[in-house]
Design a protein around this motif. Structure first.
Motif, short mmCIF file in Angstrom:
data_model
loop_
_atom_site.label_atom_id
_atom_site.label_comp_id
_atom_site.label_asym_id
_atom_site.label_seq_id
_atom_site.Cartn_x
_atom_site.Cartn_y
_atom_site.Cartn_z
N MET A 115 34.81 46.97 24.56
CA MET A 115 35.51 46.34 25.68
C MET A 115 34.52 45.57 26.53
O MET A 115 33.32 45.85 26.51
N VAL A 116 35.05 44.63 27.31
CA VAL A 116 34.21 43.84 28.20
C VAL A 116 34.90 43.78 29.57
O VAL A 116 36.12 43.67 29.65
N GLU A 117 34.09 43.88 30.63
CA GLU A 117 34.59 43.82 32.01
C GLU A 117 33.87 42.70 32.75
O GLU A 117 32.71 42.41 32.48
N VAL A 118 34.59 42.13 33.71
CA VAL A 118 34.01 41.13 34.60
C VAL A 118 34.43 41.50 36.01
O VAL A 118 35.61 41.77 36.26
N GLU A 119 33.46 41.56 36.93
CA GLU A 119 33.76 41.84 38.35
C GLU A 119 33.82 40.54 39.12
O GLU A 119 33.10 39.59 38.81
N PHE A 120 34.65 40.53 40.16
CA PHE A 120 34.91 39.33 40.95
C PHE A 120 34.73 39.59 42.44
O PHE A 120 34.81 40.73 42.90
N GLN A 121 34.52 38.52 43.18
CA GLN A 121 34.37 38.61 44.63
C GLN A 121 35.72 38.75 45.33
O GLN A 121 35.80 39.29 46.43
N SER A 122 36.79 38.23 44.71
CA SER A 122 38.11 38.31 45.34
C SER A 122 39.18 38.51 44.28
O SER A 122 38.97 38.22 43.09
N GLU A 123 40.31 39.00 44.73
CA GLU A 123 41.44 39.20 43.81
C GLU A 123 41.92 37.85 43.28
O GLU A 123 42.29 37.73 42.11
N ALA A 124 41.87 36.81 44.11
CA ALA A 124 42.27 35.47 43.66
C ALA A 124 41.36 34.99 42.53
O ALA A 124 41.83 34.44 41.53
N ASP A 125 40.04 35.19 42.68
CA ASP A 125 39.11 34.81 41.62
C ASP A 125 39.45 35.55 40.32
O ASP A 125 39.40 34.98 39.23
N ALA A 126 39.77 36.82 40.44
CA ALA A 126 40.10 37.63 39.26
C ALA A 126 41.34 37.09 38.57
O ALA A 126 41.39 36.99 37.34
N ARG A 127 42.34 36.73 39.35
CA ARG A 127 43.60 36.24 38.76
C ARG A 127 43.44 34.86 38.14
O ARG A 127 44.11 34.53 37.17
N GLU A 128 42.53 34.04 38.68
CA GLU A 128 42.33 32.68 38.17
C GLU A 128 41.38 32.61 36.98
O GLU A 128 41.25 31.57 36.34
N PHE A 129 40.72 33.71 36.67
CA PHE A 129 39.72 33.75 35.62
C PHE A 129 40.32 33.38 34.26
O PHE A 129 41.36 33.90 33.86
N VAL A 130 39.66 32.47 33.57
CA VAL A 130 40.05 32.11 32.21
C VAL A 130 38.99 32.72 31.29
O VAL A 130 37.81 32.33 31.34
N ALA A 131 39.42 33.65 30.48
CA ALA A 131 38.50 34.40 29.62
C ALA A 131 37.97 33.52 28.48
O ALA A 131 38.70 32.69 27.95
N PRO A 132 36.70 33.72 28.12
CA PRO A 132 36.16 33.00 26.96
C PRO A 132 36.88 33.41 25.68
O PRO A 132 37.54 34.46 25.63
N GLU A 133 36.70 32.62 24.66
CA GLU A 133 37.40 32.84 23.39
C GLU A 133 37.09 34.20 22.77
O GLU A 133 37.95 34.80 22.13
N TRP A 134 35.89 34.73 22.98
CA TRP A 134 35.54 36.00 22.34
C TRP A 134 36.16 37.21 23.02
O TRP A 134 36.15 38.31 22.46
N PHE A 135 36.73 37.01 24.20
CA PHE A 135 37.48 38.08 24.85
C PHE A 135 38.81 38.24 24.11
O PHE A 135 39.40 37.27 23.67
N GLY A 136 39.27 39.46 24.01
CA GLY A 136 40.56 39.73 23.38
C GLY A 136 41.62 40.01 24.43
O GLY A 136 41.60 39.45 25.53
N ARG A 137 42.51 40.92 24.11
CA ARG A 137 43.65 41.26 24.96
C ARG A 137 43.19 41.81 26.31
O ARG A 137 42.28 42.63 26.40
N ASP A 138 43.85 41.35 27.37
CA ASP A 138 43.58 41.83 28.73
C ASP A 138 44.21 43.21 28.88
O ASP A 138 45.42 43.37 28.72
N VAL A 139 43.38 44.22 29.18
CA VAL A 139 43.86 45.59 29.34
C VAL A 139 43.59 46.10 30.76
O VAL A 139 43.55 47.30 31.00
N SER A 140 43.43 45.16 31.69
CA SER A 140 43.05 45.51 33.07
C SER A 140 44.01 46.49 33.72
O SER A 140 43.57 47.34 34.50
#
Length: 164
Positions: A115-140
């Motif tokens: 699995m891979v995680e990314v931390e963000f400064q704001s909830e808006a940044d997290a929601r706007e994040f476009v995952a790279p191609e090597w990321f799979g299904r979002d299980v947040s």
């Protein structure tokens, strides 16, 4: 004083990235709280660093407080986590746009989960994040993929993902 929060998204890994520029560490973590507890209390060893962490809430925004403890304190509490542990290798690297990823390769009964995680400064940044191609299904928001849940019942989830 505002409580410290962690804002992160978590994904399964669809394909392994180039890790040649990433930093590697070994982690073991165990949970002192039981599944019914609404607050999560975790011990984590990352290489030679030992931490006690308290997390609350659920979803992509959670309360998080950490304190560094001694190895002796860690070892004194570690037996209390029996049956509620995960062991993994963590790779920390950079994504385009300056974000940092943490890629976890689980060991033992949770292998071959990655699995891979990314931390963000704001909830808006997290929601706007476009995952790279090597990321799979979002299980947040899938509680089954939380480390505490994986420590307790992850074996069956890994079998399910493997099609068995």
């Amino acid at each position: 004083m505002k409580a410290p929060v962690e804002i992160e998204r978590k994904f399964l890994v669809a394909g392994m990235p180039d890790l040649s520029l990433a930093d590697r560490s070994s982690l073991r973590q165990g949970y002192l709280t039981v599944p019914e507890d609404s607050v999560e209390v975790r011990l984590r060893q990352t290489d030679e660093t030992f931490v006690l962490c308290v997390k609350s809430g659920e979803g992509i925004v959670r309360g998080e407080r950490e304190i560094e403890i001694s190895e002796a304190q860690f070892e004194m509490l570690w037996p209390q986590t029996e049956g509620r542990r995960v062991v993994k290798t963590r790779w920390v690297g950079q994504l385009d746009g300056g974000l940092t990823y943490e890629l976890d390769i689980f060991e033992g009964d949770l292998a071959p989960l990655v699995m891979v995680e990314v931390e963000f400064q704001s909830e808006a940044d997290a929601r706007e994040f476009v995952a790279p191609e090597w990321f799979g299904r979002d299980v947040s928001t899938d509680k089954r993929f939380g480390n505490k849940s994986l420590a307790l019942t992850g074996v069956s989830l890994v079998r399910e993902l493997a099609g068995g």
